[in-house]
Design a protein around this motif. Sequence first.
Motif, PDB file in Angstrom:
ATOM      1  N   LEU A 254     -30.569  36.211 -12.237  1.00  0.00           N
ATOM      2  CA  LEU A 254     -31.010  37.225 -14.074  1.00  0.00           C
ATOM      3  C   LEU A 254     -30.953  36.020 -14.787  1.00  0.00           C
ATOM      4  O   LEU A 254     -30.087  35.622 -15.469  1.00  0.00           O
ATOM      5  CB  LEU A 254     -29.849  38.113 -14.147  1.00  0.00           C
TER       6      LEU A 254
ATOM      7  N   VAL B  89     -35.427  37.996 -12.254  1.00  0.00           N
ATOM      8  CA  VAL B  89     -35.608  38.760 -13.568  1.00  0.00           C
ATOM      9  C   VAL B  89     -35.900  37.401 -14.657  1.00  0.00           C
ATOM     10  O   VAL B  89     -34.134  37.389 -15.051  1.00  0.00           O
ATOM     11  CB  VAL B  89     -35.033  40.314 -14.315  1.00  0.00           C
TER      12      VAL B  89
ATOM     13  N   VAL C 267     -40.509  38.766 -12.084  1.00  0.00           N
ATOM     14  CA  VAL C 267     -39.980  40.080 -13.344  1.00  0.00           C
ATOM     15  C   VAL C 267     -39.656  39.551 -14.955  1.00  0.00           C
ATOM     16  O   VAL C 267     -39.073  39.364 -14.670  1.00  0.00           O
ATOM     17  CB  VAL C 267     -39.585  41.318 -13.071  1.00  0.00           C
TER      18      VAL C 267
ATOM     19  N   PHE D 168     -38.163  40.985 -17.920  1.00  0.00           N
ATOM     20  CA  PHE D 168     -37.680  41.606 -18.782  1.00  0.00           C
ATOM     21  C   PHE D 168     -37.591  41.641 -20.292  1.00  0.00           C
ATOM     22  O   PHE D 168     -37.385  40.874 -21.096  1.00  0.00           O
ATOM     23  CB  PHE D 168     -36.230  41.967 -18.625  1.00  0.00           C
TER      24      PHE D 168
ATOM     25  N   SER E  65     -44.607  42.916 -15.884  1.00  0.00           N
ATOM     26  CA  SER E  65     -43.172  42.733 -17.120  1.00  0.00           C
ATOM     27  C   SER E  65     -42.646  44.025 -17.343  1.00  0.00           C
ATOM     28  O   SER E  65     -43.652  45.195 -16.988  1.00  0.00           O
ATOM     29  CB  SER E  65     -43.995  41.959 -17.498  1.00  0.00           C
TER      30      SER E  65
ATOM     31  N   THR F 242     -37.789  48.538 -14.022  1.00  0.00           N
ATOM     32  CA  THR F 242     -37.906  46.729 -13.697  1.00  0.00           C
ATOM     33  C   THR F 242     -37.347  46.831 -11.613  1.00  0.00           C
ATOM     34  O   THR F 242     -37.612  46.147 -11.236  1.00  0.00           O
ATOM     35  CB  THR F 242     -36.530  46.058 -14.296  1.00  0.00           C
TER      36      THR F 242
ATOM     37  N   MET G 269     -39.644  45.750  -8.797  1.00  0.00           N
ATOM     38  CA  MET G 269     -38.308  44.190  -7.926  1.00  0.00           C
ATOM     39  C   MET G 269     -37.973  44.939  -6.787  1.00  0.00           C
ATOM     40  O   MET G 269     -38.766  44.350  -6.025  1.00  0.00           O
ATOM     41  CB  MET G 269     -37.538  44.192  -8.882  1.00  0.00           C
TER      42      MET G 269
END
Length: 340
Positions: free
Chosen positions: A68, A124, A146, A148, A159, A302, A306
């Motif tokens: 992340l 992310v 992805v 966020f 997205s 999300t 994912m």
Amino acid sequence: MPNDKVTSQDVAKRAGVSQSAVSRVFTKGASASQKTIDKVKKAADELGYRPNVLARSLITGRSRIIGLVVAYLDNYFYPVALEKLSNALQDQGYHVMVFMASDTTENIEQVVDEILDYQVDGIVAASVPLSSDLAGRCRAAGIPLVFFNRSQDGDNLTSVTADNYAGGRKVAAFLAAHHPERIGYIAGWEGASTQRDREAGFRDGLQEAGLEIQSRTVGNFQTDSARAAALAMFSAPHHPDAVFVANDHMAFAVMDVLRHELHLSVPGDVIVVSYDDVPPAAWAAYSLTTVRQPTNQMVAQTVKVMMEAIGAEGCAPENIKIDGPLIIRGSAPAPKGWLG
């Protein structure tokens, strides 16, 4: 037996089961009878056994780690959202490794290189832009990416955001119903899709109502910049009597300036509307009218995309936008006859 030498074979022998049974018990989602689970966990506790997650990742090819990357956490929205995101990913059997980055391309490239070195199963990106080259490198490495609360141009990017354009239009309709004489807008960071889409929706909504923005300053989604933007906008003799601030983090600073430095009343002299609905927006000190980011739905989507991307190669990219409601509070009460 020293804990660092305890193996799954030792647990299997103590529990009277196969090594594969021990593996199933400690693998989230794997099947094992309750009797086997009880025996294996009892033996593991007695021996002080803990499964070696890193060793298992070498066998399965999955680290069960999601990287992340986030640029800042001072905005209340991100700590709340990222806690929910981390919990939701843990429910799926994944752990989250947080990497801090700035908005500079060089720094982001360094961070993404570091993330890829950890052999994560997915990335992310929250509040940070990635170049098409970096996104391509993630795809080449087989790592799903992805975005966020931030979108980027490109057909191959996934997205998940609030519907920021629709939110901006809602604010425009709400302010128009107040029949203000002068309307202000305090923008966020110009490079952010959230800023771009909120302002676009706001401008289009105002135009539809026969109105326009009379005063615009930039707060860059930062407290100090928002304070300076508010002072510049409202120190003028004919300042706005209604203002849309691009997010709550800035709006708190704007309201403090209006009340405590310029001695203007909110909402008497100026009505204030914002975006996000972070926890302090509901505090009596602010009672901020704001568009709520649908955080729970954004997190759920999300995690969903994912998991789908990790489980299937060549998963089609999606740009998911989720609508959020306008929450009316004291900084901008509902106008007479307002039906929402």
